[in-house]
Design an enzyme around this catalytic site. Sequence first.
Site, PDB file in Angstrom:
ATOM      1  N   HIS A   1       0.831  -1.222   0.000  1.00 40.98           N
ATOM      2  CA  HIS A   1       0.000   0.000   0.000  1.00 40.98           C
ATOM      3  C   HIS A   1       0.863   1.269   0.000  1.00 40.98           C
ATOM      4  O   HIS A   1       0.547   2.252   0.674  1.00 40.98           O
ATOM      5  CB  HIS A   1      -0.945   0.038   1.213  1.00 40.98           C
ATOM      6  CG  HIS A   1      -1.979  -1.041   1.213  1.00 40.98           C
ATOM      7  ND1 HIS A   1      -3.266  -0.851   0.780  1.00 40.98           N
ATOM      8  CD2 HIS A   1      -1.916  -2.340   1.596  1.00 40.98           C
ATOM      9  CE1 HIS A   1      -3.947  -1.980   0.907  1.00 40.98           C
ATOM     10  NE2 HIS A   1      -3.158  -2.906   1.390  1.00 40.98           N
TER      11      HIS A   1
ATOM     12  N   ASN B   1     -10.351  -2.362   3.011  1.00 39.36           N
ATOM     13  CA  ASN B   1     -10.123  -2.300   1.562  1.00 39.36           C
ATOM     14  C   ASN B   1     -11.428  -1.924   0.859  1.00 39.36           C
ATOM     15  O   ASN B   1     -12.470  -1.805   1.503  1.00 39.36           O
ATOM     16  CB  ASN B   1      -9.654  -3.664   1.050  1.00 39.36           C
ATOM     17  CG  ASN B   1      -8.166  -3.911   1.276  1.00 39.36           C
ATOM     18  OD1 ASN B   1      -7.376  -2.964   1.390  1.00 39.36           O
ATOM     19  ND2 ASN B   1      -7.780  -5.162   1.354  1.00 39.36           N
TER      20      ASN B   1
HETATM   21  C1  HEM Z   1      -0.786  -1.674   4.967  1.00 41.92           C
HETATM   22  C2  HEM Z   1       0.450  -5.960   6.821  1.00 41.92           C
HETATM   23  C3  HEM Z   1      -3.841  -7.785   5.535  1.00 41.92           C
HETATM   24  C4  HEM Z   1      -5.319  -3.325   4.405  1.00 41.92           C
HETATM   25  C5  HEM Z   1      -0.070  -2.688   5.538  1.00 41.92           C
HETATM   26  C6  HEM Z   1       1.273  -2.572   6.033  1.00 41.92           C
HETATM   27  C7  HEM Z   1       1.613  -3.762   6.567  1.00 41.92           C
HETATM   28  C8  HEM Z   1       0.498  -4.652   6.390  1.00 41.92           C
HETATM   29  C9  HEM Z   1       2.929  -4.132   7.237  1.00 41.92           C
HETATM   30  C10 HEM Z   1       2.131  -1.300   5.971  1.00 41.92           C
HETATM   31  C11 HEM Z   1       1.859  -0.465   7.193  1.00 41.92           C
HETATM   32  C12 HEM Z   1       2.660   0.800   7.237  1.00 41.92           C
HETATM   33  O1  HEM Z   1       3.849   0.779   6.916  1.00 41.92           O
HETATM   34  O2  HEM Z   1       2.067   1.843   7.620  1.00 41.92           O
HETATM   35  C13 HEM Z   1      -0.613  -6.824   6.655  1.00 41.92           C
HETATM   36  C14 HEM Z   1      -0.657  -8.192   7.128  1.00 41.92           C
HETATM   37  C15 HEM Z   1      -1.858  -8.712   6.749  1.00 41.92           C
HETATM   38  C16 HEM Z   1      -2.574  -7.655   6.051  1.00 41.92           C
HETATM   39  C17 HEM Z   1       0.460  -8.886   7.895  1.00 41.92           C
HETATM   40  C18 HEM Z   1      -2.449 -10.070   6.963  1.00 41.92           C
HETATM   41  C19 HEM Z   1      -1.985 -10.972   7.787  1.00 41.92           C
HETATM   42  C20 HEM Z   1      -4.640  -6.734   5.175  1.00 41.92           C
HETATM   43  C21 HEM Z   1      -6.062  -6.794   4.977  1.00 41.92           C
HETATM   44  C22 HEM Z   1      -6.478  -5.534   4.670  1.00 41.92           C
HETATM   45  C23 HEM Z   1      -5.305  -4.675   4.665  1.00 41.92           C
HETATM   46  C24 HEM Z   1      -6.898  -8.051   5.142  1.00 41.92           C
HETATM   47  C25 HEM Z   1      -7.854  -5.015   4.395  1.00 41.92           C
HETATM   48  C26 HEM Z   1      -8.945  -5.608   4.787  1.00 41.92           C
HETATM   49  C27 HEM Z   1      -4.209  -2.520   4.457  1.00 41.92           C
HETATM   50  C28 HEM Z   1      -4.250  -1.104   4.140  1.00 41.92           C
HETATM   51  C29 HEM Z   1      -2.953  -0.634   4.301  1.00 41.92           C
HETATM   52  C30 HEM Z   1      -2.129  -1.756   4.702  1.00 41.92           C
HETATM   53  C31 HEM Z   1      -5.475  -0.300   3.726  1.00 41.92           C
HETATM   54  C32 HEM Z   1      -2.475   0.800   4.074  1.00 41.92           C
HETATM   55  C33 HEM Z   1      -2.731   1.616   5.319  1.00 41.92           C
HETATM   56  C34 HEM Z   1      -2.356   3.063   5.065  1.00 41.92           C
HETATM   57  O3  HEM Z   1      -3.052   3.715   4.262  1.00 41.92           O
HETATM   58  O4  HEM Z   1      -1.364   3.517   5.648  1.00 41.92           O
HETATM   59  N1  HEM Z   1      -0.514  -3.978   5.741  1.00 41.92           N
HETATM   60  N2  HEM Z   1      -1.777  -6.535   6.011  1.00 41.92           N
HETATM   61  N3  HEM Z   1      -4.206  -5.435   4.970  1.00 41.92           N
HETATM   62  N4  HEM Z   1      -2.932  -2.880   4.782  1.00 41.92           N
HETATM   63 FE1  HEM Z   1      -2.363  -4.687   5.381  1.00 41.92          FE
END
Ligand code: HEM
Length: 498
Positions: free
Chosen positions: A55, A127
Amino acid sequence: MADRPTLTTTAGAPISDNQNSRTAGERGPVLLDDYQLLEKLAHQNRERIPERVVHAKGWGAYGTLKITGDISRYTKAKVLQPGAETPLLLRFSTVAGELGAADAERDVRGFALKFYTSEGNWDLVGNNTPVFFVRDPLKFPDFIHTQKRHPRTNMRSATAMWDFWSLSPESLHQVTILMSDRGLPVAPMYMNGYGSHTYSFWNDSGERFWVKFHFKTQQGHRFYTNAEAEALIGKSRETYQEELFGGIERGEFSKWTVQVQVMTEAEAERTSYNPFDLTKVWPHGEFPPIEIGVMELNRNADNYFAEIEQAAFSPSNVVPGIGHSPDKMLQARVFSYADAHRYRLGTHYEALPVNQPKCPVHHYHKDGQMNFFGQKTGNVDAYYEPNSFSGAAEQPSAKEPPLKLSGDADRYNHRLGNDDYGQVTALFNLFDAGQRSRLFSNIAAAMDGVPGEIIERQLVHFARIHPEYEAGVRAALKVAHGYEASAISQEEKGVAAE
Ligand code: HEM
Ligand code: NDP
């Protein structure tokens, strides 16, 4: 010049000349004591921080959540009480592309919300889709590797994506949405947002309910075809930023209707599917969405880096009345995000203005890099707990009701007893002829260069969703790439029995 602020060093001393370095003679070399030059170069070297591991490309704005419905019987959260108005930050994103990726690329969109509530920040990091590609967090890093660059070619690999997806049939629901019209919205305001996971509500009587959050666009769904997006990207790579930022500057404020689906603990025992499985929705017929309010975006950030790039959202941020659920993906996320923020932004990322709660904060964490706020316990002598100096104390009323758990600790096969096809069939049945035809051609385009055995394995899954799905993609593959089925046995395809 009199009405302009004085240019200074970071230590506040006035700078007399910001155009000419200090040299030994008019044609001579720069002197080491030109600390303005040194400071300027040193700061430039430190302008970049690590981009988000996923993202990375995003667009954000501030707004308000207004609660119009009454769900006080389900939750004590002040942010969700009738009449409550709460400021918020919303960051949209694509998943796979890097910081400089083009906006109009086919991908799932992030929909990350930070509500600055009077009881602390509540982050709902969702999402634009109600489901996800995997249901076990052990598979998440591998899945993301297939979306990122190949270690040798340094290019994205369609083979890796379809290899992983065809070996992970739980991904079919999300893959179908991704390849459908909703996989390429025109701009952030033309798509829904979903909390996706099952969360929980708890009320003043200590009763718990399971809940799913939905944000329905009031602007209507609008999408690009692949061809439209390709033509557009040739002209502008920043179409989402232009639409979101420009719209708000012009006073056009986008809105979403906020809904929840609620399930009792008893009902959760009776559903034919696991209600904590992130690859499943709760059918609206069984759990009708309840309208609870409206969300509006109405203010741009003044500094993109400070307020959008440094925004840190985490599913671990919940407030009294809102809790997690047994969804194992959610537990992994409760760990992963704050860990990522400490690495990406530093230990005290929550002290950055955009992340700072808009309510008093008191804790006993001490010191650390860039700590400019001291230790917030309410009393300087109270720098440990327990203490006799009126330091910040726990608040028993914030206690979440007990969560019933049962079973032996083990590694359970999440494939067993899980129907990966039925809900995708329900979705496919919603598509009209045009939507189906675009789905088929989008998939065919995305399969360019993928080996036949992987394509055939994926086609077996499509056939299990609907015979027309398989036939449609097969025909589209022929048109797009002249693809013909190779004689591969079921065993060679490596598809498990249904
Ligand atoms: C961003 C991990 C599943 C939505 C991220 C980031 C990590 C991460 C490490 C970066 C965070 C940062 O640097 O600020 C994971 C892991 C998941 C997972 C380990 C599953 C085990 C999901 C799911 C969704 C999701 C299921 C949505 C339903 C997002 C969004 C961002 C993000 C929207 C961006 C947040 C922002 O705008 O700063 N994710 N994620 N992720 N993830 Fe996940
Ligand atoms: P419903 O007919 O009651 O709900 C259909 C849902 O599908 C609506 O929320 C609608 O969203 C959404 N939808 C309509 N067209 C598309 C599309 N082209 N791509 C993605 N979503 C679309 O049926 P069910 O609740 O039984 O769900 C049937 C299927 O719909 C599910 O298996 C799932 O794939 C999908 N779906 C279900 C959701 C849910 O929470 N139940 C949420 C989103 C999708 P909208 O009203 O915004 O147009």
